[in-house]
Design a protein around this motif. Structure first.
Motif, PDB file in Angstrom:
ATOM      1  N   LYS A 165      -9.334  27.434  -8.676  1.00 37.18           N
ATOM      2  CA  LYS A 165      -9.005  28.581  -7.849  1.00 37.18           C
ATOM      3  C   LYS A 165      -7.891  29.533  -8.379  1.00 37.18           C
ATOM      4  N   GLU A 166      -6.906  29.149  -9.061  1.00 37.21           N
ATOM      5  CA  GLU A 166      -5.757  30.185  -9.388  1.00 37.21           C
ATOM      6  C   GLU A 166      -6.730  30.942 -10.603  1.00 37.21           C
ATOM      7  N   PHE A 169      -9.020  33.397  -8.505  1.00 40.01           N
ATOM      8  CA  PHE A 169      -8.170  34.522  -7.776  1.00 40.01           C
ATOM      9  C   PHE A 169      -7.681  35.613  -8.610  1.00 40.01           C
ATOM     10  N   ARG A 170      -7.162  34.957  -9.903  1.00 41.22           N
ATOM     11  CA  ARG A 170      -6.610  36.106 -10.869  1.00 41.22           C
ATOM     12  C   ARG A 170      -7.640  37.002 -11.407  1.00 41.22           C
ATOM     13  N   ILE A 173      -8.929  39.744  -8.700  1.00 43.70           N
ATOM     14  CA  ILE A 173      -7.875  40.922  -8.403  1.00 43.70           C
ATOM     15  C   ILE A 173      -8.386  42.140  -8.772  1.00 43.70           C
ATOM     16  N   GLU A 197      -4.854  30.820   1.157  1.00 43.84           N
ATOM     17  CA  GLU A 197      -4.333  30.929  -0.129  1.00 43.84           C
ATOM     18  C   GLU A 197      -4.505  31.841  -0.968  1.00 43.84           C
ATOM     19  N   LEU A 198      -6.040  32.449  -0.727  1.00 43.28           N
ATOM     20  CA  LEU A 198      -6.364  33.558  -1.519  1.00 43.28           C
ATOM     21  C   LEU A 198      -5.749  34.968  -1.064  1.00 43.28           C
ATOM     22  N   LYS A 200      -2.665  34.800   0.229  1.00 41.77           N
ATOM     23  CA  LYS A 200      -1.213  34.813  -0.265  1.00 41.77           C
ATOM     24  C   LYS A 200      -1.048  35.169  -1.662  1.00 41.77           C
ATOM     25  N   SER A 201      -2.197  34.658  -2.705  1.00 36.99           N
ATOM     26  CA  SER A 201      -2.062  35.131  -4.218  1.00 36.99           C
ATOM     27  C   SER A 201      -2.251  36.649  -4.144  1.00 36.99           C
ATOM     28  N   LEU A 202      -3.027  37.475  -3.225  1.00 36.07           N
ATOM     29  CA  LEU A 202      -3.309  38.588  -3.372  1.00 36.07           C
ATOM     30  C   LEU A 202      -2.176  39.689  -2.850  1.00 36.07           C
ATOM     31  N   ASP A 203      -0.943  38.757  -2.302  1.00 40.92           N
ATOM     32  CA  ASP A 203       0.107  39.406  -1.543  1.00 40.92           C
ATOM     33  C   ASP A 203      -0.281  40.270  -0.379  1.00 40.92           C
ATOM     34  N   THR A 205      -0.106  39.914   2.802  1.00 44.45           N
ATOM     35  CA  THR A 205       0.479  39.172   4.036  1.00 44.45           C
ATOM     36  C   THR A 205       0.098  39.328   5.413  1.00 44.45           C
TER      37      THR A 205
END
Length: 437
Positions: A165-166, A169-170, A173, A197-198, A200-203, A205
């Motif tokens: 998933k990391e 997600f990266r 973006i 989680e996605l 959150k990783s994309l900021d 909020t």
């Protein structure tokens, strides 16, 4: 030797690109074949629904900001972002979303329907040959270039299965269209944890906060739901959304208190037909005006307290309160809603809405003619006043209006419409003989 290596790399890249295009075209052809066999839901790459499934890029563009997700009437109000340009391509989902098989040779994408149905395995085009990260990303880019949402989603399902998933997600973006489809896909299959989680990783909020807030829909117990909403107050919402969530929590807290209170007599005379819990704010206000009218402003269940707490406008409060009191035939309370007193002590009836609307509401609640007549007489426009008076048989209003207009001819015409010898007939006779020449 280096030249031969470069030549080999170029040949390899060309072959990989050709294979990616072949994979995308194969998936599309599978879809077209499936469409001929089954009557299934369809979507277009731009997100517009073609069948029963909702695949809205307008919705995914704003991630989770869909107004249809809100249960209560007043909150939360969440705006949506503009949608992407629309294209005409549309394919069925059935042959694309096939479950990844439990075989060491091939993987398959799960069949997805809305609402979510059983998954089944079908032997369709294998994406397993795309093993390296570079090959998988090239496949995804080709799917996006094909402008077909189903193909994009089919590839994303494979990447979800085969990448961490990391890493996924990266890479998403920098691929906005694919990211939007992936977000919507996760919503469709209700993978809330992965969505959080996605975001959150994309900021993102605010989106993460709204996704967590949405979990209140799954809580049936009112006290647990209230406690959950209270825990949401500290989440990083936008200012507007934070206000709506605060109102939601406060409303449910009030409803729990109001539900267990009330005067015994009126509840015996007019038994409640439904619970007030989780109802919209206007329904709560109506309930309060019906069962708790006249309570002091300091009590949670009083209409005045609810009006102040939730910033209800004068018009909305008046219409709601009028409907509740008229339903109870509490005409004295209705009169008090419109009666104002100036500093000299003189009283006058005022209303933030037209009195013609007041008359309609009163008539629907079977108000007596004497009550209707008083409010018909307050309508300013003469023609509208006469029309309402004729509609609801308010004879005195019609006669007095023609008298004030000094319209002798209309008085004579109207005299022929009332019963000879009645009080209205005699009143017209008196006006004709004394006032109108």
């Amino acid at each position: 030797w280096r030249a031969r290596c470069r030549e080999y790399d170029a040949i390899w890249d060309a072959a990989t690109l050709k294979e990616s295009k072949r994979a995308v075209n194969s998936i599309r052809s599978l879809v077209e074949e499936e469409d001929e066999e089954d009557d299934v839901e369809k979507v277009s790459w731009s997100g517009e629904p073609v069948g029963s499934i909702s695949w809205s890029v307008k919705e995914t563009a704003s991630s989770i900001r869909s107004t249809g997700e809100v249960r209560d009437q007043s909150f939360p109000k969440i705006n949506t972002a503009p949608s992407l340009p629309k294209n005409s391509s549309g394919y069925s989902l059935s042959s694309l979303f096939k479950a990844f098989g439990e075989t060491s040779i091939r993987n398959y994408a799960p069949e997805l329907r809305k609402p979510k149905s059983e998954y089944k395995v079908r032997y369709v085009y294998s994406l397993e040959k795309f093993r390296s990260l570079q090959d998988k990303l090239l496949l995804l880019d080709e799917a996006v270039n094909a402008h077909d949402g189903n193909v994009i989603t089919a590839v994303l399902i494979y990447l979800k299965k085969s990448l961490s998933k990391e890493n996924l997600f990266r890479e998403l973006i920098t691929r906005e269209i694919a990211l939007r489809h992936y977000i919507h896909f996760l919503k469709e299959i209700e993978e809330q944890k992965l969505l959080v989680e996605l975001f959150k990783s994309l900021d993102r909020t605010e989106d993460m906060a709204l996704m967590q807030y949405r979990d209140h829909l799954n809580i049936r117990d009112e006290n647990k739901r209230r406690d959950f909403l209270k825990s949401c107050l500290s989440l990083p919402f936008s200012p507007d959304d934070a206000t709506h969530v605060q109102d939601h929590y406060t409303l449910l807290e009030r409803q729990i208190i109001i539900e267990s209170s009330g005067q015994a007599d009126i509840f015996k005379k007019y038994p409640r037909k439904a619970s007030i819990l989780n109802m919209p704010i206007i329904t709560t206000l109506y309930y309060s005006c019906f069962y708790h009218y006249g309570e002091s402003d300091g009590t949670y269940s009083s209409p005045a307290n609810i009006r102040k707490t939730f910033r209800i406008s004068d018009k909305q409060f008046l219409l709601t309160c009028l409907g509740a009191r008229a339903k109870l035939k509490a005409w004295f309370d209705v009169d008090a809603l419109f009666t104002t007193k100036n500093w000299l002590g003189y009283t006058k009836k005022r209303s933030p809405i037209g009195f013609h609307r007041i008359v309609d509401i009163l008539q629907k609640n079977n108000a007596p003619v004497q009550v209707l007549q008083e409010y018909v007489n307050l309508v300013e426009d003469a023609e509208q006043k006469i029309s309402l008076a004729q509609k609801y048989k308010c004879h005195d209003v019609i006669i007095n209006t023609y008298r004030d207009l000094k319209d002798r001819q209309q008085l004579i015409v109207y005299r022929g419409k009332v019963e000879r010898g009645s009080s209205e007939y005699r009143k017209i006779e008196e006006i004709l003989s004394n006032s109108v020449r």
